[in-house]
Design a protein around this motif. Structure first.
Motif, PDB file in Angstrom:
ATOM      1  N   GLU A 240       0.849  -1.196   0.000  1.00 49.37           N
ATOM      2  CA  GLU A 240       0.000   0.000   0.000  1.00 49.37           C
ATOM      3  C   GLU A 240       0.887   1.250   0.000  1.00 49.37           C
ATOM      4  N   PRO A 241       0.369   2.394  -0.451  1.00 45.06           N
ATOM      5  CA  PRO A 241       1.160   3.618  -0.405  1.00 45.06           C
ATOM      6  C   PRO A 241       1.599   3.924   1.031  1.00 45.06           C
ATOM      7  N   HIS A 242       2.854   4.313   1.192  1.00 44.51           N
ATOM      8  CA  HIS A 242       3.417   4.547   2.520  1.00 44.51           C
ATOM      9  C   HIS A 242       4.675   5.401   2.389  1.00 44.51           C
ATOM     10  N   ILE A 243       5.091   5.954   3.504  1.00 41.05           N
ATOM     11  CA  ILE A 243       6.383   6.624   3.618  1.00 41.05           C
ATOM     12  C   ILE A 243       7.282   5.645   4.360  1.00 41.05           C
ATOM     13  N   THR A 244       8.374   5.237   3.757  1.00 39.28           N
ATOM     14  CA  THR A 244       9.276   4.312   4.437  1.00 39.28           C
ATOM     15  C   THR A 244       9.970   5.036   5.587  1.00 39.28           C
ATOM     16  N   LEU A 245       9.856   4.459   6.783  1.00 38.89           N
ATOM     17  CA  LEU A 245      10.507   5.006   7.971  1.00 38.89           C
ATOM     18  C   LEU A 245      11.789   4.237   8.270  1.00 38.89           C
ATOM     19  N   LYS A 246      11.741   2.918   8.112  1.00 32.30           N
ATOM     20  CA  LYS A 246      12.909   2.059   8.359  1.00 32.30           C
ATOM     21  C   LYS A 246      12.856   0.905   7.373  1.00 32.30           C
ATOM     22  N   ALA A 247      13.904   0.806   6.558  1.00 33.32           N
ATOM     23  CA  ALA A 247      13.982  -0.266   5.564  1.00 33.32           C
ATOM     24  C   ALA A 247      14.318  -1.599   6.238  1.00 33.32           C
ATOM     25  N   GLN A 248      14.457  -2.634   5.430  1.00 32.38           N
ATOM     26  CA  GLN A 248      14.589  -4.007   5.894  1.00 32.38           C
ATOM     27  C   GLN A 248      15.819  -4.294   6.758  1.00 32.38           C
ATOM     28  N   GLY A 249      16.903  -3.592   6.553  1.00 28.62           N
ATOM     29  CA  GLY A 249      18.168  -3.904   7.226  1.00 28.62           C
ATOM     30  C   GLY A 249      18.061  -3.967   8.742  1.00 28.62           C
ATOM     31  N   GLY A 250      18.373  -5.126   9.315  1.00 26.65           N
ATOM     32  CA  GLY A 250      18.349  -5.303  10.762  1.00 26.65           C
ATOM     33  C   GLY A 250      17.015  -5.767  11.320  1.00 26.65           C
ATOM     34  N   LEU A 251      15.972  -5.788  10.496  1.00 27.60           N
ATOM     35  CA  LEU A 251      14.655  -6.253  10.948  1.00 27.60           C
ATOM     36  C   LEU A 251      14.604  -7.765  10.742  1.00 27.60           C
TER      37      LEU A 251
END
Length: 183
Positions: free
Chosen positions: A33-44
């Motif tokens: 869905e449309p969103h503003i990325t706050l934290k990408a995948q790295g470390g999650l």
């Protein structure tokens, strides 16, 4: 099975629907869905141990305003709506530092000093989910149409963040968990 997460901010429902309708002119099925990325995948990581850190951080952050703005590009292959909010930058930094991904992951996902908050409208691509191949010319057309159809660009209050999880069968990121901000 590959498990991936990222954290985003969701615009208000009515505006999100406008963006989805806009995107459907070119993309039959979006990957999220449309969103503003706050934290990408790295470390999650798949163990989800980072979620408690994120909840603790969010519990100490007050709701804040985000301002969407005119379309811009990363290079000439990704079209996005610009985002303005000092508080969003601060929350991004707190979450990245709280999760502590490696320097390599921070660099790979353009975080901390390289972080540019944005809401992606489209990126150059070709494939089965694309009604029209998204070439540079099509992205330019999308930009012109966005200026006509997505204005006025809204400001909105952020009082929660959304954790997304990759659904590998659907090849789509879906809502996994909403985390409220203190307030």
């Amino acid at each position: 099975m590959k498990v991936e997460y990222f954290i985003g901010i969701v615009p208000p429902k009515g505006y999100n629907e406008r963006i989805e309708q806009f995107q459907r002119k070119w993309i039959s099925k979006s990957g999220v869905e449309p969103h503003i990325t706050l934290k990408a995948q790295g470390g999650l990581t798949p163990d989800k141990e980072w979620i408690e850190n994120v909840k603790r951080i969010c519990g100490n952050v007050s709701p804040f305003q985000v301002f969407l703005g005119k379309p811009k590009y990363f290079g000439d292959t990704i079209l996005y709506l610009s985002v303005d909010s000092d508080e969003l930058h601060i929350l991004h930094q707190k979450i990245v530092k709280g999760i502590s991904p490696s320097d390599e992951l921070i660099k790979r996902y353009f975080e901390l000093d390289d972080f540019v908050p944005h809401l992606t409208l489209g990126k150059e691509q070709y494939g089965e989910n694309i009604s029209t191949p998204l070439s540079k010319d099509v992205l330019n057309e999308m930009e012109r149409t966005a200026i006509e159809e997505l204005t006025p660009y809204p400001a909105f209050k952020v009082d929660f963040i959304r954790v997304y999880e990759l659904n590998t069968e659907k090849r789509r990121y879906e809502m996994f968990l909403d985390i409220p901000l203190n307030g």
